[in-house]
Each structure stands twice: as structure tokens, then as C-alpha cells.
Design an enzyme around this catalytic site. Structure first.
Site, short mmCIF file in Angstrom:
data_model
loop_
_atom_site.label_atom_id
_atom_site.label_comp_id
_atom_site.label_asym_id
_atom_site.label_seq_id
_atom_site.Cartn_x
_atom_site.Cartn_y
_atom_site.Cartn_z
N HIS A 46 43.94 41.21 40.27
CA HIS A 46 44.74 42.08 39.40
C HIS A 46 44.58 43.52 39.86
CE1 HIS A 46 40.69 42.26 37.75
NE2 HIS A 46 41.02 43.46 37.27
N HIS A 69 43.76 49.61 43.27
CA HIS A 69 43.28 48.65 44.27
C HIS A 69 43.24 47.25 43.65
CE1 HIS A 69 39.77 49.76 41.87
NE2 HIS A 69 39.38 48.51 42.09
#
Length: 160
Positions: free
Chosen positions: A108, A37
Site C-alpha cells: 500500500h 513509497h
């Protein structure tokens, strides 16, 4: 339960990342692809109903964002792929309750946990040129639990 809001890469992009990783060495603790995620905001140990109500208000009318995984790097103890998206920081700010974190938002996708003192430079070099296809992130998920994380609720983003 520790909660956060996040975007999830589509299955084909996750498969592309897995392919780029190839054979994974045992020196790193690899994240489960089922839990991959892009965190928008971290909330900590909080009541899911309270944060669900907050996100109901915060995400109302928000537009979808086009994102791409691109490049790699490390934080102390973390190997990651970078995330690029024009309106991603605005979406993360909307999903942050209160003043947010003191550090700037750095989107990220965490790939692995590693030694805090010896970053996996061979992996950052191998993944430096990685670029996924661009996809439209059209859903924010409230996630929690352990590895892999699970979605507790989700909110659609309107097509922009």
C-alpha cells in the site's frame, strides 16, 4: 535510524494521486508526497551498513516488477491506496531479513494518518475506483529518517 526498503512511484503517478486527492481536509494528517513509497520490508532501528550489505545479496539479479496503484482502504489509523503487482510479494519476501512479519504482506501507499476509531469512509469511497497507470519499478530504495523519508541507498532491478 528506523529503516525500511521501498519502491517509489514515478513523478507522474504521484501527480495523478495528488490530483485524485483534490482538496484535502484538515481532519487527517496527510503524508508528504515527497515521501510517498511502497514499503517492501520494515527493519526498525538498525545499522544502515548492515542492512545495505543484506540488500546487496538479497536483491542481486532480481527482476523489476510492474505495479499499479488501485483502490483504497484503511488500517487502524491509516488511509492508503492499494498496490497491485504480480511479482511484488516475491520481491518483498526477498527484501525481508529473517522470518519477516507474522502478518501477510499487504502492499500500500500511505496517504494519511487518521483516527483509529473513525476511519475516513468518505475518502475510501472517493478513492475506491482510483487506478494509476502501470509502471515498471526498477529500483529498490533503503529509506529512513523523518518526514519526508530520505533515500540512503538504492539498488537497480534488472529488466525482466
Amino acid at each position: 535510524m528506523r529503516l525500511f526498503s521501498a519502491l517509489r512511484p514515478p513523478a507522474d503517478v504521484a501527480a495523478e494521486v495528488a490530483g485524485a486527492l483534490g482538496g484535502r481536509d484538515r481532519l487527517l494528517r496527510w503524508s508528504d508526497p515527497a515521501g510517498w513509497h511502497i514499503t517492501l520490508a520494515f527493519y526498525g532501528e538498525v545499522d544502515p551498513a548492515e542492512y545495505g550489505a543484506f540488500l546487496d545479496r538479497a536483491l542481486d539479479g532480481r527482476k523489476s516488477v510492474d505495479v499499479r496503484l488501485s483502490g483504497s482502504g484503511t488500517f487502524p489509523g491509516v488511509l492508503w491506496l492499494g498496490v497491485a503487482g504480480e511479482d511484488l510479494a516475491d520481491l518483498a519476501a526477498a527484501a525481508t531479513l529473517g522470518s519477516g512479519e507474522d502478518r501477510p504482506y499487504r502492499p500500500h501507499l500511505t496517504l494519511a494518518r487518521c483516527s483509529r476509531t473513525q476511519p475516513p469512509t468518505e475518502w475510501t469511497e472517493q478513492l475506491a475506483g482510483f487506478r494509476s497507470r502501470v509502471w515498471t519499478a526498477d529500483r529498490v530504495e533503503l529509506m529512513g529518517g523523518g518526514a519526508p523519508y530520505r533515500t540512503l541507498r538504492s539498488w537497480p532491478l534488472r529488466r525482466g
